[in-house]
Motif scaffolding. Structure first.
Motif, mmCIF file in Angstrom:
data_model
loop_
_atom_site.group_PDB
_atom_site.id
_atom_site.type_symbol
_atom_site.label_atom_id
_atom_site.label_comp_id
_atom_site.label_asym_id
_atom_site.label_seq_id
_atom_site.Cartn_x
_atom_site.Cartn_y
_atom_site.Cartn_z
ATOM 1 N N ARG A 20 -8.193 39.518 -86.926
ATOM 2 C CA ARG A 20 -6.822 39.253 -86.471
ATOM 3 C C ARG A 20 -6.826 39.062 -84.959
ATOM 4 N NH1 ARG A 20 -2.961 43.732 -88.621
ATOM 5 N NH2 ARG A 20 -1.487 42.314 -87.674
ATOM 6 N N TRP A 22 -4.168 38.399 -81.553
ATOM 7 C CA TRP A 22 -2.803 38.434 -81.011
ATOM 8 C C TRP A 22 -2.599 37.160 -80.214
ATOM 9 C CZ3 TRP A 22 1.444 41.024 -81.949
ATOM 10 C CH2 TRP A 22 2.485 40.972 -81.039
ATOM 11 N N ASP A 26 2.446 37.196 -81.711
ATOM 12 C CA ASP A 26 2.332 37.525 -83.131
ATOM 13 C C ASP A 26 0.854 37.602 -83.516
ATOM 14 O OD1 ASP A 26 3.211 38.145 -85.658
ATOM 15 O OD2 ASP A 26 3.837 36.110 -86.178
ATOM 16 N N TRP A 27 0.586 38.244 -84.640
ATOM 17 C CA TRP A 27 -0.779 38.357 -85.133
ATOM 18 C C TRP A 27 -1.123 37.132 -85.969
ATOM 19 C CZ3 TRP A 27 -4.110 41.659 -83.293
ATOM 20 C CH2 TRP A 27 -3.644 42.838 -82.705
ATOM 21 N N GLU A 28 -2.316 36.617 -85.736
ATOM 22 C CA GLU A 28 -2.838 35.493 -86.498
ATOM 23 C C GLU A 28 -4.116 35.964 -87.170
ATOM 24 O OE1 GLU A 28 -5.239 31.502 -85.285
ATOM 25 O OE2 GLU A 28 -3.402 31.897 -84.167
ATOM 26 N N SER A 29 -4.261 35.711 -88.459
ATOM 27 C CA SER A 29 -5.455 36.132 -89.193
ATOM 28 C C SER A 29 -6.317 34.929 -89.531
ATOM 29 C CB SER A 29 -5.060 36.825 -90.497
ATOM 30 O OG SER A 29 -4.379 38.020 -90.223
ATOM 31 N N ARG A 30 -7.618 35.127 -89.451
ATOM 32 C CA ARG A 30 -8.587 34.116 -89.870
ATOM 33 C C ARG A 30 -9.591 34.786 -90.792
ATOM 34 N NH1 ARG A 30 -8.837 29.207 -86.877
ATOM 35 N NH2 ARG A 30 -6.661 28.887 -86.326
#
Length: 127
Positions: A20, A22, A26-30
């Motif tokens: 994750r 920031w 906002d949090w972005e997941s890969r």
């Protein structure tokens, strides 16, 4: 099969796990699988450009999935990553140019891995 423990996860990335970041408030997941695929594509480009085993590659990226993929892509290609922070928005361009030049002189990289938007702002000396 990859035997280097730092990059062995690329052979069989956990499909249900990832990293994750920031970004933009906002949090972005890969997923690891996506990052592994991106790292493989970068490694292919690095190898195709003529970078050889144990060559050094400057990795100039912002924190995030591009940095992670580039870092592991360089290692997957057999080269040595040399992470360099990108210029800050309000940083003096001449100071950053001297900083980047000094790192380049010390590392003697075969290439620089970065994004198009950052490449437009970087003072390259022919790497």
């Amino acid at each position: 099969m990859i035997t280097n423990p730092l990059i062995s996860w690329i052979d069989a990335p956990a499909s249900h796990r990832g990293i994750r970041f920031w970004r933009n408030g906002d949090w972005e997941s890969r997923a690891y699988g996506d990052l592994a695929g991106f790292a493989r594509r970068i490694a292919g480009g690095i190898t195709a450009s003529g970078v050889r085993h144990d060559d050094r590659v400057l990795v100039v990226e912002r924190t995030g999935p591009d940095f992670v993929a580039a870092l592991y892509g360089v290692m997957l290609a057999g080269a040595i990553p040399c992470p360099v922070p990108p210029p800050h928005l309000f940083q003096n361009g001449e100071v950053y140019a001297r900083h980047l030049h000094a790192i380049g002189e010390a590392a003697q990289p075969s290439m620089v891995s970065t994004t198009v938007s950052l490449a437009e702002r970087l003072p390259f000396d022919g790497y």
